[in-house]
Design an enzyme around this catalytic site. Structure first.
Site, PDB file in Angstrom:
ATOM      1  N   THR A 125       9.200 -11.639   9.584  1.00  0.00           N
ATOM      2  CA  THR A 125       9.358 -10.600   8.551  1.00  0.00           C
ATOM      3  C   THR A 125       9.829  -9.277   9.155  1.00  0.00           C
ATOM      4  OG1 THR A 125       7.625 -11.604   7.227  1.00  0.00           O
ATOM      5  CG2 THR A 125       8.159  -9.308   6.746  1.00  0.00           C
ATOM      6  N   PHE A 157       0.818  -1.226   0.000  1.00  0.00           N
ATOM      7  CA  PHE A 157       0.000   0.000   0.000  1.00  0.00           C
ATOM      8  C   PHE A 157       0.853   1.278   0.000  1.00  0.00           C
ATOM      9  CE2 PHE A 157      -2.218   2.878   3.254  1.00  0.00           C
ATOM     10  CZ  PHE A 157      -2.815   3.656   2.279  1.00  0.00           C
ATOM     11  N   THR A 204       6.048   2.809  12.784  1.00  0.00           N
ATOM     12  CA  THR A 204       4.645   3.166  13.038  1.00  0.00           C
ATOM     13  C   THR A 204       4.494   3.839  14.400  1.00  0.00           C
ATOM     14  OG1 THR A 204       2.533   2.128  13.608  1.00  0.00           O
ATOM     15  CG2 THR A 204       4.450   0.730  13.750  1.00  0.00           C
ATOM     16  N   ASP A 205       3.422   4.610  14.561  1.00  0.00           N
ATOM     17  CA  ASP A 205       3.156   5.205  15.878  1.00  0.00           C
ATOM     18  C   ASP A 205       2.751   4.129  16.897  1.00  0.00           C
ATOM     19  OD1 ASP A 205       0.609   4.620  14.882  1.00  0.00           O
ATOM     20  OD2 ASP A 205      -0.209   6.644  15.188  1.00  0.00           O
ATOM     21  N   GLU A 206       2.378   2.923  16.393  1.00  0.00           N
ATOM     22  CA  GLU A 206       1.859   1.895  17.311  1.00  0.00           C
ATOM     23  C   GLU A 206       2.929   1.394  18.279  1.00  0.00           C
ATOM     24  OE1 GLU A 206      -0.914  -0.844  15.567  1.00  0.00           O
ATOM     25  OE2 GLU A 206      -1.332   0.507  13.901  1.00  0.00           O
ATOM     26  N   TYR A 248       2.043  -7.199  16.373  1.00  0.00           N
ATOM     27  CA  TYR A 248       2.510  -6.351  15.259  1.00  0.00           C
ATOM     28  C   TYR A 248       3.422  -5.238  15.781  1.00  0.00           C
ATOM     29  CZ  TYR A 248       2.359  -2.379  12.012  1.00  0.00           C
ATOM     30  OH  TYR A 248       2.710  -1.300  11.228  1.00  0.00           O
ATOM     31  N   ASP A 299      12.784 -12.205  -0.739  1.00  0.00           N
ATOM     32  CA  ASP A 299      12.330 -12.208   0.652  1.00  0.00           C
ATOM     33  C   ASP A 299      13.373 -11.484   1.504  1.00  0.00           C
ATOM     34  OD1 ASP A 299      11.641 -12.883   3.256  1.00  0.00           O
ATOM     35  OD2 ASP A 299      11.103 -14.956   2.749  1.00  0.00           O
ATOM     36  N   ILE A 300      12.958 -10.489   2.260  1.00  0.00           N
ATOM     37  CA  ILE A 300      13.946  -9.745   3.059  1.00  0.00           C
ATOM     38  C   ILE A 300      14.541 -10.597   4.181  1.00  0.00           C
ATOM     39  CG2 ILE A 300      13.041  -7.429   2.536  1.00  0.00           C
ATOM     40  CD1 ILE A 300      11.895  -7.461   5.484  1.00  0.00           C
ATOM     41  N   LYS A 309       7.505  -4.499  15.280  1.00  0.00           N
ATOM     42  CA  LYS A 309       8.036  -3.266  14.678  1.00  0.00           C
ATOM     43  C   LYS A 309       8.978  -2.557  15.659  1.00  0.00           C
ATOM     44  CE  LYS A 309       7.081  -1.440  11.279  1.00  0.00           C
ATOM     45  NZ  LYS A 309       7.708  -1.527   9.924  1.00  0.00           N
TER      46      LYS A 309
HETATM   47  P1  NAD Z   1       1.298  -3.630   3.283  1.00  0.00           P
HETATM   48  O1  NAD Z   1       0.949  -4.817   4.102  1.00  0.00           O
HETATM   49  O2  NAD Z   1       0.271  -3.023   2.389  1.00  0.00           O
HETATM   50  O3  NAD Z   1       2.558  -3.979   2.342  1.00  0.00           O
HETATM   51  C1  NAD Z   1       3.647  -4.707   2.789  1.00  0.00           C
HETATM   52  C2  NAD Z   1       4.499  -5.114   1.589  1.00  0.00           C
HETATM   53  O4  NAD Z   1       5.624  -5.843   2.070  1.00  0.00           O
HETATM   54  C3  NAD Z   1       3.761  -6.012   0.578  1.00  0.00           C
HETATM   55  O5  NAD Z   1       4.020  -5.581  -0.728  1.00  0.00           O
HETATM   56  C4  NAD Z   1       4.383  -7.385   0.838  1.00  0.00           C
HETATM   57  O6  NAD Z   1       4.395  -8.212  -0.321  1.00  0.00           O
HETATM   58  C5  NAD Z   1       5.784  -7.014   1.265  1.00  0.00           C
HETATM   59  N1  NAD Z   1       6.417  -8.049   2.084  1.00  0.00           N
HETATM   60  C6  NAD Z   1       5.890  -8.711   3.148  1.00  0.00           C
HETATM   61  N2  NAD Z   1       6.766  -9.608   3.625  1.00  0.00           N
HETATM   62  C7  NAD Z   1       7.895  -9.502   2.869  1.00  0.00           C
HETATM   63  C8  NAD Z   1       9.144 -10.158   2.868  1.00  0.00           C
HETATM   64  N3  NAD Z   1       9.435 -11.104   3.776  1.00  0.00           N
HETATM   65  N4  NAD Z   1      10.081  -9.808   1.949  1.00  0.00           N
HETATM   66  C9  NAD Z   1       9.790  -8.842   1.032  1.00  0.00           C
HETATM   67  N5  NAD Z   1       8.621  -8.208   0.965  1.00  0.00           N
HETATM   68  C10 NAD Z   1       7.674  -8.529   1.873  1.00  0.00           C
HETATM   69  O7  NAD Z   1       1.873  -2.580   4.311  1.00  0.00           O
HETATM   70  P2  NAD Z   1       1.780  -0.981   4.300  1.00  0.00           P
HETATM   71  O8  NAD Z   1       0.506  -0.579   4.951  1.00  0.00           O
HETATM   72  O9  NAD Z   1       2.116  -0.466   2.966  1.00  0.00           O
HETATM   73  O10 NAD Z   1       2.957  -0.624   5.316  1.00  0.00           O
HETATM   74  C11 NAD Z   1       4.280  -0.438   4.856  1.00  0.00           C
HETATM   75  C12 NAD Z   1       5.181  -0.115   6.029  1.00  0.00           C
HETATM   76  O11 NAD Z   1       4.729   1.072   6.666  1.00  0.00           O
HETATM   77  C13 NAD Z   1       5.184  -1.209   7.101  1.00  0.00           C
HETATM   78  O12 NAD Z   1       6.499  -1.322   7.590  1.00  0.00           O
HETATM   79  C14 NAD Z   1       4.258  -0.673   8.178  1.00  0.00           C
HETATM   80  O13 NAD Z   1       4.638  -1.154   9.447  1.00  0.00           O
HETATM   81  C15 NAD Z   1       4.507   0.825   8.051  1.00  0.00           C
HETATM   82  N6  NAD Z   1       3.375   1.682   8.461  1.00  0.00           N
HETATM   83  C16 NAD Z   1       2.124   1.460   7.947  1.00  0.00           C
HETATM   84  C17 NAD Z   1       1.075   2.311   8.316  1.00  0.00           C
HETATM   85  C18 NAD Z   1      -0.309   2.133   7.750  1.00  0.00           C
HETATM   86  O14 NAD Z   1      -1.239   2.826   8.181  1.00  0.00           O
HETATM   87  N7  NAD Z   1      -0.527   1.260   6.776  1.00  0.00           N
HETATM   88  C19 NAD Z   1       1.314   3.376   9.200  1.00  0.00           C
HETATM   89  C20 NAD Z   1       2.620   3.562   9.698  1.00  0.00           C
HETATM   90  C21 NAD Z   1       3.639   2.714   9.313  1.00  0.00           C
HETATM   91  P1  TYD Z   2      -6.874  -0.833  11.236  1.00  0.00           P
HETATM   92  O1  TYD Z   2      -7.222  -0.246   9.912  1.00  0.00           O
HETATM   93  O2  TYD Z   2      -6.753  -2.316  11.358  1.00  0.00           O
HETATM   94  O3  TYD Z   2      -5.537  -0.116  11.726  1.00  0.00           O
HETATM   95  P2  TYD Z   2      -4.770  -0.189  13.172  1.00  0.00           P
HETATM   96  O4  TYD Z   2      -5.328  -1.288  13.965  1.00  0.00           O
HETATM   97  O5  TYD Z   2      -3.372  -0.464  12.749  1.00  0.00           O
HETATM   98  O6  TYD Z   2      -4.965   1.146  13.782  1.00  0.00           O
HETATM   99  O7  TYD Z   2      -7.958  -0.364  12.286  1.00  0.00           O
HETATM  100  C1  TYD Z   2      -8.218   1.015  12.530  1.00  0.00           C
HETATM  101  C2  TYD Z   2      -9.209   1.094  13.688  1.00  0.00           C
HETATM  102  O8  TYD Z   2     -10.458   0.515  13.267  1.00  0.00           O
HETATM  103  C3  TYD Z   2      -8.776   0.292  14.894  1.00  0.00           C
HETATM  104  O9  TYD Z   2      -9.157   0.991  16.070  1.00  0.00           O
HETATM  105  C4  TYD Z   2      -9.547  -1.009  14.786  1.00  0.00           C
HETATM  106  C5  TYD Z   2     -10.831  -0.584  14.102  1.00  0.00           C
HETATM  107  N1  TYD Z   2     -11.439  -1.613  13.211  1.00  0.00           N
HETATM  108  C6  TYD Z   2     -12.788  -1.958  13.362  1.00  0.00           C
HETATM  109  O10 TYD Z   2     -13.506  -1.431  14.226  1.00  0.00           O
HETATM  110  N2  TYD Z   2     -13.306  -2.896  12.527  1.00  0.00           N
HETATM  111  C7  TYD Z   2     -12.556  -3.521  11.560  1.00  0.00           C
HETATM  112  O11 TYD Z   2     -13.084  -4.388  10.832  1.00  0.00           O
HETATM  113  C8  TYD Z   2     -11.189  -3.132  11.416  1.00  0.00           C
HETATM  114  C9  TYD Z   2     -10.328  -3.781  10.359  1.00  0.00           C
HETATM  115  C10 TYD Z   2     -10.671  -2.167  12.263  1.00  0.00           C
END
Ligand code: NAD
Ligand code: TYD
Length: 372
Positions: free
Chosen positions: A100, A11, A133-135, A175, A59-60, A179
């Protein structure tokens, strides 16, 4: 420069790859991705033929493969986005998250160390950038349940405090624990070996190409298919939402202008209680589908809460604004409109990624929650 972006088919990764490939034609961008269920090369079809873009399926966690990729491409910079990223999946299967997120990051660090130490200029001009991530900071208090007007025009704060770059790590889910652990390894490679590193911690992203297991795309897809919307608990948890292209711009700024060994928080000062956000989402989807107002409200289904559900996340992003001049470019209403339109205009994308294996996963997650 030759820059590896891991997880570039996911994403956030696809937005970062697109930005770098288009903005820096003199650099080579190498997308290293294993193409798990979350990775999709169709996300990059608009740039795949550009001469400065290259894809490597790997694969990383595979040390030899990472060594080879770095050596063969004379890599100067690594931006590590590859990860398992969904909290609910981490509750079901923590091991793949440790593998991972933690071991994968360690593998990349060690491969980079070995390759860069073998270069005549060593670490000069090199950078390992960890996307976090902020998590990892844990959960903040929800002490203003109704929200009080805060810093920005539309900003409502649901508590007095925010995550700062100095906030102590206190992860609660497998998760966020994986991280956090990865981030500690990244810092240790700077402190122990002098590797140039930087880390950024971002809040929840939303926008096009997000896999529909996360709240916003899942709910858009369910509304369009008249499926129930599973709201965890009472829907009172708070998240701070940022449009994904604003995150990609921040990553660009940090990669090029950030200070080595620093941490930067990235967030939109845009806190929403889940249930309020869901109502905005329903209104927007119904309007764009031509449904009467309130048509999809009945899909809201309160289900049992996520175990260990963090109550509130809120980022203080003033450091990156002050030091690197970054600001979110979109108001939330604009971002949501753009996002909903994208999913409704791309039903084929949603149908493709939600076929087969995904449906089995969905059943296993929600089958016992009276949702389907
Ligand atoms: P995502 O799950 O959409 O994408 C992850 C990607 O990593 C995929 O393309 C997957 O194929 C690849 N991948 C998984 N395992 C792998 C491996 N072993 N080797 C190589 N590639 C591999 O995730 P995202 O939401 O795009 O998040 C990307 C990064 O940003 C992550 O590190 C996540 O922790 C961080 N992040 C995400 C959010 C969010 O809201 N989505 C917010 C803050 C930080
Ligand atoms: P999510 O998109 O999974 O992100 P994160 O857990 O990393 O913050 O969820 C965002 C918020 O929405 C979280 O408080 C959990 C809630 N949530 C639901 O209530 N229903 C759902 O089906 C999902 C996926 C998330």
């Amino acid at each position: 420069m030759n820059i590896i972006i891991t997880g570039g088919a996911g994403f956030i990764g696809n937005h970062v790859v697109r930005l770098f490939v288009n903005k820096y034609p003199q650099d080579t961008i190498i997308n290293v991705d294993l193409l798990t269920y979350a990775g999709n090369l169709a996300n990059l079809s608009d740039i795949e033929d550009l001469p400065n873009y290259k894809f490597i399926k790997a694969d990383i966690t595979d040390y030899e493969a990472m060594r080879r990729v770095m050596r063969d491409n004379a890599v100067d910079g690594i931006i590590n986005l590859a990860a398992e990223s969904h909290v609910d999946r981490s509750i079901k299967d923590p091991f793949v998250f440790a593998k991972t997120n933690m071991l994968g990051t360690l593998t990349l660090l060690q491969a980079a160390k070995e390759y860069w130490e073998s270069c005549p200029e060593k670490y000069t001009g090199k950078l390992f950038y960890q996307i976090s991530t902020d998590e990892v900071y844990g959960a903040l208090q929800l002490s203003n349940p109704e929200g009080i007007k805060g810093l920005g025009a539309n900003h409502c704060a649901y508590g007095p405090d925010f995550f700062l770059e100095t906030t102590k790590y206190n992860p609660h889910s497998p998760y966020s624990a994986s991280k956090a652990s990865a981030d500690h390894f990244v810092r240790s490679y700077h402190d122990t070996y002098g590797m140039p590193i930087v880390i950024s911690n971002c809040s929840n992203n939303y926008g096009p190409y997000q896999f529909p297991e996360k709240l916003i795309p899942l709910f858009i897809n369910n509304i369009r298919n008249r499926r129930p919307l599973p709201v965890y608990g009472k829907g009172e948890n708070v998240r701070d939402w940022l449009f994904v292209e604003d995150h990609a711009r921040a990553i660009d700024l940090i990669f090029h202008n950030g200070k080595v060994a620093e941490t930067y928080n990235i967030g939109g000062f845009n806190e929403w209680k889940n249930i309020d956000l869901i109502k905005v989402l329903i209104r927007t989807v119904d309007r764009l589908l031509g449904n009467p107002e309130g048509y999809s409200d009945e899909l809201i289904t309160f289900v049992s809460d996520r175990p260990g559900h963090d109550v509130r996340y809120a980022i203080d992003s003033r450091k990156i604004s002050r030091e690197l001049g970054w600001m979110p470019s979109l108001q939330f209403e604009e971002g949501i409109e753009k996002t909903v339109r994208w999913y409704l205009d791309n039903p084929q994308w949603l149908d493709n990624v939600t076929s087969g294996e995904y449906m089995r996963y969905y059943e296993s997650m929600y089958g016992n929650r009276d949702v389907r």
